[in-house]
Write a protein that holds these residues in place. Structure first.
Motif, PDB file in Angstrom:
ATOM      1  N   GLY A   1       0.821  -1.123  -0.025  1.00  0.00           N
ATOM      2  CA  GLY A   1      -0.107  -0.159  -0.135  1.00  0.00           C
ATOM      3  C   GLY A   1       1.014   1.309   0.046  1.00  0.00           C
ATOM      4  O   GLY A   1       2.172   1.305   0.728  1.00  0.00           O
ATOM      5  N   TYR A   2       0.459   2.207  -0.786  1.00  0.00           N
ATOM      6  CA  TYR A   2       1.159   3.498  -1.090  1.00  0.00           C
ATOM      7  C   TYR A   2       0.509   4.584  -0.675  1.00  0.00           C
ATOM      8  O   TYR A   2      -0.713   4.684  -1.274  1.00  0.00           O
ATOM      9  N   THR A   3       1.005   5.583   0.163  1.00  0.00           N
ATOM     10  CA  THR A   3       0.380   6.675   0.632  1.00  0.00           C
ATOM     11  C   THR A   3       1.287   7.634  -0.396  1.00  0.00           C
ATOM     12  O   THR A   3       2.413   7.696  -0.283  1.00  0.00           O
ATOM     13  N   VAL A   4       0.368   8.741  -0.918  1.00  0.00           N
ATOM     14  CA  VAL A   4       1.399   9.374  -1.926  1.00  0.00           C
ATOM     15  C   VAL A   4       0.703  10.974  -1.585  1.00  0.00           C
ATOM     16  O   VAL A   4      -0.363  11.317  -1.338  1.00  0.00           O
ATOM     17  N   ALA A   5       1.939  11.952  -1.449  1.00  0.00           N
ATOM     18  CA  ALA A   5       1.613  13.176  -0.940  1.00  0.00           C
ATOM     19  C   ALA A   5       1.077  14.100  -2.254  1.00  0.00           C
ATOM     20  O   ALA A   5       1.071  13.588  -3.410  1.00  0.00           O
ATOM     21  N   GLU A   6       0.190  15.327  -2.049  1.00  0.00           N
ATOM     22  CA  GLU A   6      -0.505  15.627  -3.010  1.00  0.00           C
ATOM     23  C   GLU A   6       0.476  16.396  -3.918  1.00  0.00           C
ATOM     24  O   GLU A   6      -0.006  16.721  -5.227  1.00  0.00           O
ATOM     25  N   ASN A   7       1.504  16.708  -3.879  1.00  0.00           N
ATOM     26  CA  ASN A   7       2.390  17.528  -4.868  1.00  0.00           C
ATOM     27  C   ASN A   7       3.149  16.370  -5.719  1.00  0.00           C
ATOM     28  O   ASN A   7       3.926  16.910  -6.488  1.00  0.00           O
ATOM     29  N   VAL A   8       2.886  15.308  -5.578  1.00  0.00           N
ATOM     30  CA  VAL A   8       3.474  14.002  -6.411  1.00  0.00           C
ATOM     31  C   VAL A   8       2.832  14.104  -7.773  1.00  0.00           C
ATOM     32  O   VAL A   8       1.502  14.146  -7.712  1.00  0.00           O
ATOM     33  N   ASP A   9       3.410  14.006  -8.802  1.00  0.00           N
ATOM     34  CA  ASP A   9       2.981  13.988 -10.270  1.00  0.00           C
ATOM     35  C   ASP A   9       2.445  12.475 -10.352  1.00  0.00           C
ATOM     36  O   ASP A   9       3.322  11.685 -10.600  1.00  0.00           O
TER      37      ASP A   9
ATOM     38  N   ALA B   1       0.569  11.179 -12.756  1.00  0.00           N
ATOM     39  CA  ALA B   1       0.566  10.576 -14.111  1.00  0.00           C
ATOM     40  C   ALA B   1       1.814  10.209 -14.185  1.00  0.00           C
ATOM     41  O   ALA B   1       1.976   8.780 -14.851  1.00  0.00           O
ATOM     42  N   GLU B   2       2.944  10.738 -13.989  1.00  0.00           N
ATOM     43  CA  GLU B   2       4.344  10.123 -13.998  1.00  0.00           C
ATOM     44  C   GLU B   2       4.490   8.855 -13.163  1.00  0.00           C
ATOM     45  O   GLU B   2       5.140   7.879 -13.643  1.00  0.00           O
ATOM     46  N   LEU B   3       3.744   9.033 -11.979  1.00  0.00           N
ATOM     47  CA  LEU B   3       4.106   7.825 -11.168  1.00  0.00           C
ATOM     48  C   LEU B   3       3.162   6.484 -11.768  1.00  0.00           C
ATOM     49  O   LEU B   3       4.016   5.394 -11.767  1.00  0.00           O
ATOM     50  N   GLU B   4       2.182   6.607 -12.347  1.00  0.00           N
ATOM     51  CA  GLU B   4       1.265   5.710 -12.865  1.00  0.00           C
ATOM     52  C   GLU B   4       2.109   5.091 -14.145  1.00  0.00           C
ATOM     53  O   GLU B   4       1.992   3.805 -14.526  1.00  0.00           O
ATOM     54  N   ALA B   5       2.649   5.884 -14.824  1.00  0.00           N
ATOM     55  CA  ALA B   5       3.402   5.616 -16.059  1.00  0.00           C
ATOM     56  C   ALA B   5       4.567   4.666 -15.851  1.00  0.00           C
ATOM     57  O   ALA B   5       5.118   3.685 -16.581  1.00  0.00           O
ATOM     58  N   SER B   6       5.043   4.722 -14.531  1.00  0.00           N
ATOM     59  CA  SER B   6       6.350   4.087 -14.008  1.00  0.00           C
ATOM     60  C   SER B   6       6.114   3.196 -12.922  1.00  0.00           C
ATOM     61  O   SER B   6       7.345   2.716 -12.306  1.00  0.00           O
ATOM     62  N   TRP B   7       4.971   2.591 -12.884  1.00  0.00           N
ATOM     63  CA  TRP B   7       4.751   1.752 -11.619  1.00  0.00           C
ATOM     64  C   TRP B   7       5.432   0.570 -11.515  1.00  0.00           C
ATOM     65  O   TRP B   7       5.793   0.167 -10.432  1.00  0.00           O
ATOM     66  N   LYS B   8       5.671   0.095 -12.336  1.00  0.00           N
ATOM     67  CA  LYS B   8       6.345  -1.259 -12.754  1.00  0.00           C
ATOM     68  C   LYS B   8       7.565  -1.091 -12.005  1.00  0.00           C
ATOM     69  O   LYS B   8       8.199  -2.318 -11.512  1.00  0.00           O
ATOM     70  N   GLU B   9       8.288  -0.278 -12.144  1.00  0.00           N
ATOM     71  CA  GLU B   9       9.704   0.083 -11.628  1.00  0.00           C
ATOM     72  C   GLU B   9       9.765   0.290 -10.061  1.00  0.00           C
ATOM     73  O   GLU B   9      10.079  -0.314  -9.413  1.00  0.00           O
ATOM     74  N   TRP B  10       8.873   1.571  -9.623  1.00  0.00           N
ATOM     75  CA  TRP B  10       9.098   1.976  -8.347  1.00  0.00           C
ATOM     76  C   TRP B  10       8.359   0.931  -7.280  1.00  0.00           C
ATOM     77  O   TRP B  10       8.698   0.879  -6.337  1.00  0.00           O
ATOM     78  N   SER B  11       7.368  -0.015  -7.895  1.00  0.00           N
ATOM     79  CA  SER B  11       6.531  -0.864  -7.117  1.00  0.00           C
ATOM     80  C   SER B  11       7.427  -2.100  -6.647  1.00  0.00           C
ATOM     81  O   SER B  11       6.914  -2.912  -5.980  1.00  0.00           O
ATOM     82  N   GLY B  12       8.459  -2.012  -7.450  1.00  0.00           N
ATOM     83  CA  GLY B  12       9.091  -3.647  -7.561  1.00  0.00           C
ATOM     84  C   GLY B  12       8.481  -4.702  -8.413  1.00  0.00           C
ATOM     85  O   GLY B  12       8.836  -5.823  -8.472  1.00  0.00           O
ATOM     86  N   ALA B  13       7.395  -4.277  -9.164  1.00  0.00           N
ATOM     87  CA  ALA B  13       6.884  -5.539 -10.137  1.00  0.00           C
ATOM     88  C   ALA B  13       7.922  -5.923 -11.179  1.00  0.00           C
ATOM     89  O   ALA B  13       7.863  -6.888 -11.343  1.00  0.00           O
ATOM     90  N   ASP B  14       8.642  -5.071 -11.516  1.00  0.00           N
ATOM     91  CA  ASP B  14      10.020  -5.661 -12.457  1.00  0.00           C
ATOM     92  C   ASP B  14      10.617  -6.445 -11.769  1.00  0.00           C
ATOM     93  O   ASP B  14      11.126  -7.532 -12.236  1.00  0.00           O
ATOM     94  N   VAL B  15      10.980  -6.035 -10.469  1.00  0.00           N
ATOM     95  CA  VAL B  15      11.850  -7.251  -9.727  1.00  0.00           C
ATOM     96  C   VAL B  15      11.241  -8.413  -9.628  1.00  0.00           C
ATOM     97  O   VAL B  15      11.817  -9.547  -9.782  1.00  0.00           O
ATOM     98  N   MET B  16       9.875  -8.281  -9.082  1.00  0.00           N
ATOM     99  CA  MET B  16       9.131  -9.830  -8.790  1.00  0.00           C
ATOM    100  C   MET B  16       8.694 -10.363 -10.004  1.00  0.00           C
ATOM    101  O   MET B  16       9.087 -11.587 -10.212  1.00  0.00           O
TER     102      MET B  16
ATOM    103  N   LEU C   1      12.076   4.920  -2.705  1.00  0.00           N
ATOM    104  CA  LEU C   1      10.823   5.840  -3.280  1.00  0.00           C
ATOM    105  C   LEU C   1      10.969   7.137  -3.311  1.00  0.00           C
ATOM    106  O   LEU C   1      11.959   7.689  -2.398  1.00  0.00           O
ATOM    107  N   GLN C   2      10.557   7.735  -4.502  1.00  0.00           N
ATOM    108  CA  GLN C   2      10.860   9.207  -4.270  1.00  0.00           C
ATOM    109  C   GLN C   2      10.059   9.970  -3.105  1.00  0.00           C
ATOM    110  O   GLN C   2       9.217   9.379  -2.260  1.00  0.00           O
ATOM    111  N   ASP C   3      10.505  11.364  -2.880  1.00  0.00           N
ATOM    112  CA  ASP C   3       9.935  11.923  -1.785  1.00  0.00           C
ATOM    113  C   ASP C   3       8.361  12.076  -1.921  1.00  0.00           C
ATOM    114  O   ASP C   3       7.933  12.416  -3.049  1.00  0.00           O
ATOM    115  N   GLY C   4       7.959  11.926  -0.785  1.00  0.00           N
ATOM    116  CA  GLY C   4       6.364  12.263  -0.993  1.00  0.00           C
ATOM    117  C   GLY C   4       5.571  10.823  -1.037  1.00  0.00           C
ATOM    118  O   GLY C   4       4.383  10.903  -1.088  1.00  0.00           O
TER     119      GLY C   4
END
Length: 227
Positions: A126-134, A136-151, A205-208
Motif C-alpha cells: 500500500g502506498y500513501t502519496v503526497a498531494e504534490n507528487v505527479d 501521471a508520471e507515477l502511474e506510467a512508471s509503476w512497474k519500476e518503483w513498486s518492484g513489479a519488475d523485480v518480482m 521511493l521518491q519523496d512524498g
C-alpha cells in the motif's frame, strides 16, 4: 484497461480481542450479508504470513458498480448498518476503500479472478502519496518503483501477474495505490518469497511516497463469489 469493476480493499490492523477464529467467523457473517447484493462479484480474505506486521488481514472484493452500501454508506438500510457495527465490535480496526484496477503487469485484467494456485502468496504493498507528487508520471512508471519488475524476474517461484489499484473513495483507507502481485510457487517454507519481499521493501521511493509491504495468503474458506 477497463475500470468497470470496483475493487474493495479493507485492511485490518487489529482483529479484535477474541482471536483469529472469531475474527474469521465475524468476517464471514458480514461477507454473507454483503454477498446478497446483486452487485457483488467475489471476495477473498488474505492473512499476513507475519502477524507481527501492521496489517494482519485484508479483504479484496469486487462489485460491478460503486452504487452500493460498501462504497456509499448513505445507501445502507438501518439493519445493514447495525450488522456492520456488530462486526466492528471487540476491538477490530479496519481501513476500507474502493479502488480501480488501472494497470496490470501483462496487460490482462486480474480482477475479479481467484488465485491461480492453492499454493499462491501475494506480495501486497500500500502506498500513501503526497498531494504534490505527479501521479501521471507515477502511474506510467509503476512497474519500476513498486518492484513489479523485480518480482517479474523471479520466474523460479512463479510470478503470475501484478495489478496496480488506484483509490476512488475518500475515507479511512490511507493508501492512494495498492499493488498486489501473485507468486504461484513460493515453496513450502516461503523462504524465497520472503527474500523477494525484502527486495521490494528495499527499493527507494521518491519523496512524498511511503509504502507498507507484506506477504499474504488467501484463506481457502475466505474465497467465494458468483462469477
Amino acid at each position: 484497461m477497463s475500470v468497470k469493476i470496483r475493487n474493495f480493499f479493507n485492511f485490518f490492523t487489529k482483529i479484535g480481542t477474541e482471536g483469529h477464529q472469531a475474527f474469521y467467523e465475524a468476517w464471514k457473517h458480514t461477507a454473507d450479508i454483503v454477498g446478497k447484493s446483486p452487485h457483488f462479484m467475489r471476495t477473498q480474505l488474505h492473512k499476513n504470513v507475519d502477524q507481527t506486521e501492521k496489517y494482519k488481514y485484508y479483504n479484496y472484493a469486487q462489485f460491478d458498480t460503486d452504487e452500493t452500501e460498501v462504497f456509499k454508506p448513505e445507501l445502507a438500510s438501518p439493519e445493514w448498518i447495525e450488522e456492520m457495527m456488530k462486526y466492528m465490535k471487540s476491538g477490530k480496526v479496519a481501513f476500507p476503500g474502493g479502488f480501480y484496477e488501472i494497470a496490470t503487469y501483462d496487460g490482462n485484467p486480474i480482477s475479479p479472478s481467484f488465485q491461480q494456485a492453492d499454493s499462491s502468496v501475494f506480495i501486497t504493498s500500500g502506498y500513501t502519496v503526497a498531494e504534490n507528487v505527479d501521479t501521471a508520471e507515477l502511474e506510467a512508471s509503476w512497474k519500476e518503483w513498486s518492484g513489479a519488475d523485480v518480482m517479474q524476474s523471479a520466474s523460479s517461484i512463479g510470478f503470475h501477474n501484478a495489478g496496480l489499484y488506484k483509490q476512488f473513495t475518500k475515507g479511512r483507507n490511507p493508501f492512494s495505490y495498492v499493488v498486489r502481485a501473485e507468486i504461484t510457487k513460493p515453496g513450502e517454507d516461503l523462504k524465497e518469497a520472503v527474500q523477494l519481499l525484502e527486495k521490494v521493501k528495499s527499493l527507494k521511493l521518491q519523496d512524498g511516497i511511503t509504502a507498507d509491504s507484506s506477504l499474504f495468503q488467501v484463506l481457502p474458506e475466505g474465497a467465494f463469489g458468483r462469477v
